[in-house]
Write a protein that holds these residues in place. Structure first.
Motif, PDB file in Angstrom:
ATOM      1  N   ARG A  12       0.820  -1.203   0.000  1.00 51.38           N
ATOM      2  CA  ARG A  12       0.000   0.000   0.000  1.00 51.38           C
ATOM      3  C   ARG A  12       0.860   1.262   0.000  1.00 51.38           C
ATOM      4  N   ARG A  13       1.926   1.218   0.734  1.00 54.45           N
ATOM      5  CA  ARG A  13       2.801   2.393   0.836  1.00 54.45           C
ATOM      6  C   ARG A  13       4.247   1.930   0.621  1.00 54.45           C
ATOM      7  N   LEU A  46       2.135   2.795 -10.207  1.00 54.65           N
ATOM      8  CA  LEU A  46       1.779   2.492  -8.813  1.00 54.65           C
ATOM      9  C   LEU A  46       0.868   3.579  -8.245  1.00 54.65           C
ATOM     10  N   ARG A  51      -1.426   3.580  -4.863  1.00 53.97           N
ATOM     11  CA  ARG A  51      -0.377   3.264  -3.898  1.00 53.97           C
ATOM     12  C   ARG A  51       0.308   4.570  -3.517  1.00 53.97           C
TER      13      ARG A  51
END
Ligand code: GLU
Length: 376
Positions: A12-13, A46, A51
């Motif tokens: 996610r990160r 992304l 993201r």
């Protein structure tokens, strides 16, 4: 059961660290634009998939020295500081332009060691990053090389990137450099050396594999990457080392290209404990007896009675290393006493502390909420 390498899409990160030698063409004295555009295309993909991406970019000193045509060889501190001032401005503009071609805003963040090591400043930097990500801005981060002095600096962006990853609660750190991963023997000229695809835990054997391989431009060799791996994985962040010598390096990882994954254990820990676990500069060491070590492993606080030795120069609230009677590191924590008082009360029962210190302090040397015990 052995675990599998994750997929980039699972995260996610993501913090992506880019080494100097990838980004800067030292001979020509400029940024490798074509390669950068290919990486930024990956970043944009992304970003479009919602993201959060943070970039830790090296290259200020390398770029500055080639723009200024400084002679080869190591630079004196003031020379590299001044070179960084010239290089960083060009570096930031390059990233900003490359990202804006995909409609993405970049924001420059320059940090010093104190910004991540001092809790108040750490929290402050963290909220700035949070705000940028809320706005969809991609932070482009580097050490503030122009003001960082030899004693108080990261020096390498591998550990800086790991610290930034834990600060931003990223779940993945990608280290792109000129090495495609960790080899089980020094790769140069050794045909037997094999790439290790997955590291579940950083053991002394893994550390021994790190050797001393350094490339010419960057400061970080494999050792700083393993240090980064320790910081990241002990704080709930997975890490992958891959070569950035190919175009579209993130896509290359997704397509199964060579890389080494370092996995974090499954159980997440609190953000405060993450910060403690990743402390780079503990101020002292408490050596404790076997009984106290067993109590710590069961999740209890460290009491003065269990401390057999106090070393270092620390104040109340500083991070210290806790070692067992065999001197192996058991964990890290924030100590509740200054070194002088810790020395006076070590080995004493908690009920004596008031008469020894003349005040009614906390009875724990390190409270369990301030303690991170390493997994065995
Ligand atoms: N902060 C340094 C720079 O931007 C790089 C340190 C490193 O190579 O790891 O030049």
């Amino acid at each position: 059961m052995s675990r599998q390498a994750p997929a980039i899409a699972d995260f996610r990160r993501i913090v992506i660290k880019v080494g100097s030698s990838l980004l800067v063409d030292a001979e020509a004295g400029r940024v490798k634009e074509v390669w950068l555009a290919s990486l930024v295309a990956d970043v944009a993909r992304l970003h479009a998939a919602k993201r959060d991406v943070l970039i830790v970019s090296s290259g200020s000193i390398a770029l500055g020295r080639s723009v200024l045509k400084l002679p080869k060889g190591s630079l004196r501190l003031e020379d590299s500081q001044a070179a960084a001032a010239v290089g960083q401005i060009a570096l930031a503009r390059t990233w900003s332009e490359a990202l804006s071609r995909h409609g993405i805003q970049a924001g420059q963040v320059l940090v010093t060691l104190g910004d991540t090591e001092e809790r108040r400043r750490y929290l402050n930097a963290r909220s700035t990053l949070d705000k940028m990500m809320e706005w969809g801005v991609v932070p482009v981060i580097n050490e503030n090389d122009t003001v960082a002095t030899n004693e108080i600096r990261y020096g390498d962006n591998d550990r800086l990137a790991a610290r930034v990853a834990t600060m931003a609660s990223a779940d993945l750190l990608v280290l792109l450099s000129d090495i495609d991963g960790l080899y089980d023997a020094p790769p140069g000229g050794n045909a037997q050396a094999r790439l290790v695809p997955l590291v579940e835990r950083i053991t002394p054997e893994i550390e021994a594999m790190a050797g001393v391989a350094n490339s010419e431009l960057s400061r970080g060799g494999m050792q700083t990457k393993i240090e980064a791996g320790k910081i990241a994985t002990s704080s709930g962040t997975h890490m992958v080392i891959a070569s950035g010598k190919v175009e579209h390096p993130i896509t290359a990882i997704e397509d199964g290209g060579p890389c080494t994954w370092f996995l974090t254990p499954a159980n997440p820990i609190t953000s405060r404990k993450r910060w403690i676990a990743g402390t780079l500069e503990p101020r002292g060491t408490l050596t404790i007896d076997a009984g106290a070590a067993a109590a710590l492993r069961m999740g209890r606080s460290l009491l003065p009675a269990g401390v057999i030795r106090v070393d270092g120069q620390f104040s109340r609230g500083d991070a210290v290393i806790v070692r067992g009677p065999d001197t192996a590191e058991i964990g890290r924590g924030l100590v509740a006493f200054d070194v002088e008082d810790a020395e006076k009360i070590r080995g004493r029962s908690s009920s004596d502390i008031m008469s020894i210190l003349g005040y009614d302090g906390r009875v724990e040397m390190i409270h369990r909420d301030d303690l991170v015990v390493n997994r065995d």
